[in-house]
Design an enzyme around this catalytic site. Structure first.
Site, mmCIF file in Angstrom:
data_model
loop_
_atom_site.group_PDB
_atom_site.id
_atom_site.type_symbol
_atom_site.label_atom_id
_atom_site.label_comp_id
_atom_site.label_asym_id
_atom_site.label_seq_id
_atom_site.Cartn_x
_atom_site.Cartn_y
_atom_site.Cartn_z
ATOM 1 N N HIS A 17 0.844 -1.207 0.000
ATOM 2 C CA HIS A 17 0.000 0.000 0.000
ATOM 3 C C HIS A 17 0.879 1.257 0.000
ATOM 4 O O HIS A 17 0.615 2.209 -0.726
ATOM 5 C CB HIS A 17 -0.885 0.056 1.261
ATOM 6 C CG HIS A 17 -1.904 -1.043 1.368
ATOM 7 N ND1 HIS A 17 -2.040 -1.820 2.483
ATOM 8 C CD2 HIS A 17 -2.852 -1.473 0.488
ATOM 9 C CE1 HIS A 17 -3.031 -2.688 2.297
ATOM 10 N NE2 HIS A 17 -3.535 -2.512 1.099
ATOM 11 N N LYS A 41 -18.369 -6.433 6.993
ATOM 12 C CA LYS A 41 -17.071 -7.100 6.877
ATOM 13 C C LYS A 41 -16.408 -7.195 8.247
ATOM 14 O O LYS A 41 -16.547 -6.282 9.062
ATOM 15 C CB LYS A 41 -16.180 -6.286 5.933
ATOM 16 C CG LYS A 41 -15.536 -7.109 4.844
ATOM 17 C CD LYS A 41 -14.825 -6.211 3.868
ATOM 18 C CE LYS A 41 -13.699 -6.950 3.195
ATOM 19 N NZ LYS A 41 -12.998 -6.123 2.227
ATOM 20 N N ARG A 90 -1.587 -6.184 -8.314
ATOM 21 C CA ARG A 90 -0.463 -7.066 -7.985
ATOM 22 C C ARG A 90 -0.225 -8.110 -9.067
ATOM 23 O O ARG A 90 0.870 -8.309 -9.523
ATOM 24 C CB ARG A 90 -0.738 -7.801 -6.671
ATOM 25 C CG ARG A 90 -0.310 -7.040 -5.460
ATOM 26 C CD ARG A 90 -0.933 -7.590 -4.234
ATOM 27 N NE ARG A 90 -2.374 -7.375 -4.280
ATOM 28 C CZ ARG A 90 -3.196 -7.603 -3.281
ATOM 29 N NH1 ARG A 90 -2.728 -8.100 -2.166
ATOM 30 N NH2 ARG A 90 -4.473 -7.360 -3.395
ATOM 31 N N SER A 128 -2.571 -7.873 2.917
ATOM 32 C CA SER A 128 -2.945 -7.707 4.330
ATOM 33 C C SER A 128 -3.281 -9.064 4.946
ATOM 34 O O SER A 128 -2.934 -9.339 6.097
ATOM 35 C CB SER A 128 -4.149 -6.784 4.455
ATOM 36 O OG SER A 128 -3.824 -5.499 4.003
HETATM 37 P P1 ADP Z 1 -9.620 -3.985 -0.751
HETATM 38 O O1 ADP Z 1 -10.376 -4.830 0.232
HETATM 39 O O2 ADP Z 1 -10.375 -2.783 -1.209
HETATM 40 O O3 ADP Z 1 -8.991 -4.745 -1.896
HETATM 41 P P2 ADP Z 1 -6.924 -3.739 0.292
HETATM 42 O O4 ADP Z 1 -6.471 -3.019 1.517
HETATM 43 O O5 ADP Z 1 -6.700 -5.199 0.230
HETATM 44 O O6 ADP Z 1 -8.454 -3.367 0.140
HETATM 45 O O7 ADP Z 1 -6.256 -3.094 -0.994
HETATM 46 C C1 ADP Z 1 -6.367 -1.716 -1.285
HETATM 47 C C2 ADP Z 1 -5.664 -1.427 -2.595
HETATM 48 O O8 ADP Z 1 -4.267 -1.657 -2.459
HETATM 49 C C3 ADP Z 1 -6.115 -2.340 -3.747
HETATM 50 O O9 ADP Z 1 -6.129 -1.579 -4.929
HETATM 51 C C4 ADP Z 1 -5.033 -3.380 -3.815
HETATM 52 O O10 ADP Z 1 -4.921 -3.937 -5.108
HETATM 53 C C5 ADP Z 1 -3.823 -2.545 -3.448
HETATM 54 N N1 ADP Z 1 -2.751 -3.380 -2.921
HETATM 55 C C6 ADP Z 1 -2.790 -4.225 -1.879
HETATM 56 N N2 ADP Z 1 -1.599 -4.843 -1.706
HETATM 57 C C7 ADP Z 1 -0.774 -4.362 -2.661
HETATM 58 C C8 ADP Z 1 0.585 -4.630 -3.056
HETATM 59 N N3 ADP Z 1 1.335 -5.509 -2.404
HETATM 60 N N4 ADP Z 1 1.078 -3.943 -4.118
HETATM 61 C C9 ADP Z 1 0.294 -3.072 -4.790
HETATM 62 N N5 ADP Z 1 -0.983 -2.792 -4.500
HETATM 63 C C10 ADP Z 1 -1.519 -3.420 -3.450
#
Ligand code: ADP
Length: 156
Positions: A17, A41, A90, A128
């Site tokens: 992130h 959620k 990703r 996450s």
């Molecule tokens: P959501 O439940 O909305 O997917 P996340 O917190 O999992 O929430 O992800 C938020 C954003 O960050 C999404 O666009 C996700 O693709 C991006 N993201 C999560 N992990 C990574 C990573 N390792 N590299 C790049 N983008 C990421």
């Protein structure tokens, strides 16, 4: 002024992130990191904790603001005067979900564009959910999350 919104669960925030946030902050005048509050959620961290972790991690990046929202993302974007929804990609596995969501958001709000930033190679495997699992079993996560998140995970 070009305002972009980077929405997500951030449960917890990771280096993946942060990489997207740091790179986007260089492109847009203002970046709003938007923490989703979804009562349906189950999160490990409350919305307040997720906001606080992100605020600490974003200290020093002047044009980044952390906020939380519930309801439709496009409504929040409109409320904040943003026409850009930013998402990270990703792997191919992210694509189908992101593609559908981008199309749905465009149907709801044609003036808002979804923009994707591709992950850095070193963060490709970080999510996450994997961080939560590793931390749960006492494994090392320090290299994969911002410092304030690592210390909170250690305490938990
Ligand atoms: P959501 O439940 O909305 O997917 P996340 O917190 O999992 O929430 O992800 C938020 C954003 O960050 C999404 O666009 C996700 O693709 C991006 N993201 C999560 N992990 C990574 C990573 N390792 N590299 C790049 N983008 C990421």
């Amino acid at each position: 002024m070009n305002v972009a919104i980077f929405p997500g669960s951030f449960d917890p925030p990771t280096n993946g992130h942060m990489d997207i946030i740091e790179r986007a902050a260089k492109i847009y005048d203002r970046l709003i990191v938007a923490v989703l509050r979804n009562t349906a959620k189950k999160y490990m961290f409350s919305d307040q904790q997720r906001v606080e972790m992100l605020e600490k991690a974003c200290e020093g990046i002047d044009n980044v603001e952390v906020a939380s929202f519930e309801g439709l993302l496009v409504d929040f974007a409109r409320e904040r005067g943003s026409r850009i929804i930013l998402r990270g990609l990703r792997a191919v596995t992210d694509f189908e979900y992101e593609f559908t969501m981008a199309l749905m958001n465009r149907k709801l709000a044609p003036e808002i564009e979804t923009v994707f930033i591709v992950t850095s190679a070193e963060n490709q495997f970080i999510s996450s959910s994997s961080i939560k699992e590793i931390a749960h079993f006492g494994g090392p996560v320090e290299d994969m999350v911002p410092k304030p998140v690592a210390s909170i995970l250690r305490k938990r």
